[in-house]
Scaffold this motif. Sequence first.
Motif, PDB file in Angstrom:
ATOM      1  N   GLY A  86       0.768  -1.238   0.000  1.00 28.39           N
ATOM      2  CA  GLY A  86       0.000   0.000   0.000  1.00 28.39           C
ATOM      3  C   GLY A  86       0.799   1.287   0.000  1.00 28.39           C
ATOM      4  N   VAL A  87       2.144   1.193  -0.041  1.00 31.15           N
ATOM      5  CA  VAL A  87       2.951   2.418  -0.088  1.00 31.15           C
ATOM      6  C   VAL A  87       3.933   2.356  -1.259  1.00 31.15           C
ATOM      7  CG1 VAL A  87       2.776   3.050   2.336  1.00 31.15           C
ATOM      8  CG2 VAL A  87       4.551   1.445   1.631  1.00 31.15           C
ATOM      9  N   GLU A  88       4.160   3.508  -1.867  1.00 30.46           N
ATOM     10  CA  GLU A  88       5.064   3.570  -3.014  1.00 30.46           C
ATOM     11  C   GLU A  88       6.498   3.287  -2.602  1.00 30.46           C
ATOM     12  OE1 GLU A  88       6.254   6.595  -6.686  1.00 30.46           O
ATOM     13  OE2 GLU A  88       4.964   7.287  -5.053  1.00 30.46           O
ATOM     14  N   HIS A 102      -2.647   3.853   9.838  1.00 35.26           N
ATOM     15  CA  HIS A 102      -3.043   3.013   8.703  1.00 35.26           C
ATOM     16  C   HIS A 102      -3.572   3.875   7.559  1.00 35.26           C
ATOM     17  CE1 HIS A 102      -3.135   0.108  12.072  1.00 35.26           C
ATOM     18  NE2 HIS A 102      -2.669  -0.714  11.154  1.00 35.26           N
ATOM     19  N   ASN A 103      -2.667   4.600   6.917  1.00 37.02           N
ATOM     20  CA  ASN A 103      -3.104   5.463   5.822  1.00 37.02           C
ATOM     21  C   ASN A 103      -2.427   5.091   4.512  1.00 37.02           C
ATOM     22  OD1 ASN A 103      -0.547   6.349   6.468  1.00 37.02           O
ATOM     23  ND2 ASN A 103      -1.046   8.525   6.407  1.00 37.02           N
ATOM     24  N   ASP A 121      -4.183   0.898   0.694  1.00 36.57           N
ATOM     25  CA  ASP A 121      -5.142  -0.196   0.877  1.00 36.57           C
ATOM     26  C   ASP A 121      -5.972  -0.008   2.144  1.00 36.57           C
ATOM     27  OD1 ASP A 121      -3.228  -0.770   2.809  1.00 36.57           O
ATOM     28  OD2 ASP A 121      -3.347  -2.932   2.501  1.00 36.57           O
ATOM     29  N   GLY A 122      -5.652   1.001   2.942  1.00 41.18           N
ATOM     30  CA  GLY A 122      -6.433   1.296   4.130  1.00 41.18           C
ATOM     31  C   GLY A 122      -6.182   0.397   5.313  1.00 41.18           C
ATOM     32  N   GLU A 123      -5.239  -0.542   5.205  1.00 38.78           N
ATOM     33  CA  GLU A 123      -5.005  -1.511   6.271  1.00 38.78           C
ATOM     34  C   GLU A 123      -3.579  -1.505   6.799  1.00 38.78           C
ATOM     35  OE1 GLU A 123      -6.155  -5.415   5.102  1.00 38.78           O
ATOM     36  OE2 GLU A 123      -8.128  -4.802   4.352  1.00 38.78           O
ATOM     37  N   HIS A 124      -2.646  -0.970   6.048  1.00 38.86           N
ATOM     38  CA  HIS A 124      -1.234  -1.045   6.409  1.00 38.86           C
ATOM     39  C   HIS A 124      -0.674   0.335   6.752  1.00 38.86           C
ATOM     40  CE1 HIS A 124      -1.641  -4.993   4.478  1.00 38.86           C
ATOM     41  NE2 HIS A 124      -0.592  -5.336   5.200  1.00 38.86           N
ATOM     42  N   PRO A 125       0.494   0.368   7.399  1.00 40.06           N
ATOM     43  CA  PRO A 125       1.119   1.647   7.732  1.00 40.06           C
ATOM     44  C   PRO A 125       1.362   2.488   6.487  1.00 40.06           C
ATOM     45  CG  PRO A 125       2.191  -0.138   8.890  1.00 40.06           C
ATOM     46  CD  PRO A 125       1.254  -0.771   7.915  1.00 40.06           C
ATOM     47  N   GLY A 126       1.051   3.766   6.598  1.00 40.70           N
ATOM     48  CA  GLY A 126       1.206   4.672   5.472  1.00 40.70           C
ATOM     49  C   GLY A 126       2.564   5.338   5.429  1.00 40.70           C
TER      50      GLY A 126
END
Length: 270
Positions: free
Chosen positions: A85-87, A243-244, A247-252
């Motif tokens: 979920g993060v670039e 959690h940003n 995917d809304g579930e993992h550390p941002g």
Amino acid sequence: MYSGIQTSKVTLDTICMQNAQVYHYATRTKNIGKEFTSEYVGRPEKFFNKDPWKYKINKYCFRGPTWNFKPSVVVFGCSTIFGIGVEKSVTDVMSELLDQPVHNLGVPGASATNIIKTFVSFANLHPMTDAVISLPAIQRVFKPSIVNVKGGTHAWNWHNKLHWPGEEDKKLMKAIDRVWTTDVLISHIADLIDWAELVANSKGINIHWTTWDSYNTSSADNSVDFYIEEMTSNFFEWPNICHNARDGEHPGPTTIQELALNCINAIENN
């Protein structure tokens, strides 16, 4: 335990099997043994049209560029280290800050067993100056299953309960589950941690431990649980998880940036 393939004899040809979720994806897409990029690795995510970046997977099925086989900093963990979920994963940020390659051995969905075995396998294949090992919640020990969801995609569900032939005796099932997730599991993980520290010491690797599960950091209460800080050397804490990720579930990105700094501080203050 985790359903990933865990070979006893580990070579560069079998290390990809340690990362089972990505390995199975690479197999389905005929990318085994190749570097490739993907916007989807084992789970659906949101906003592809607004966020077009893709995961870069190396030829051994781990995120990031192919390894350089020079003494390196390596980070081990589950999907939080892989960077779902993060670039930019934590190792990408660390590489930029340290101006040197930092390898990502994050295994989505991995248990503590899977992560520690991956560290030991990699220690026999690639020189390391420092290894950071981030463990998940202790309850992540049972086999996950893939279930069909709307749209034909897949989601990973954890079975955190032992299966018993014929589920009539719920009391017995709960008793077995309670034993396995307390004393037996603590002993099992403690042995694996000792094993990892012995391997690190024998190979001159500085090893650093952490966990994203806040319930595993201290024994302030009287419950029987696993407390990684009390069982490891060189422990440091994760930042507070926000959690940003997309995917809304993992550390941002903010948490990942803070974690990278925590990892670097742990390494430099060893």
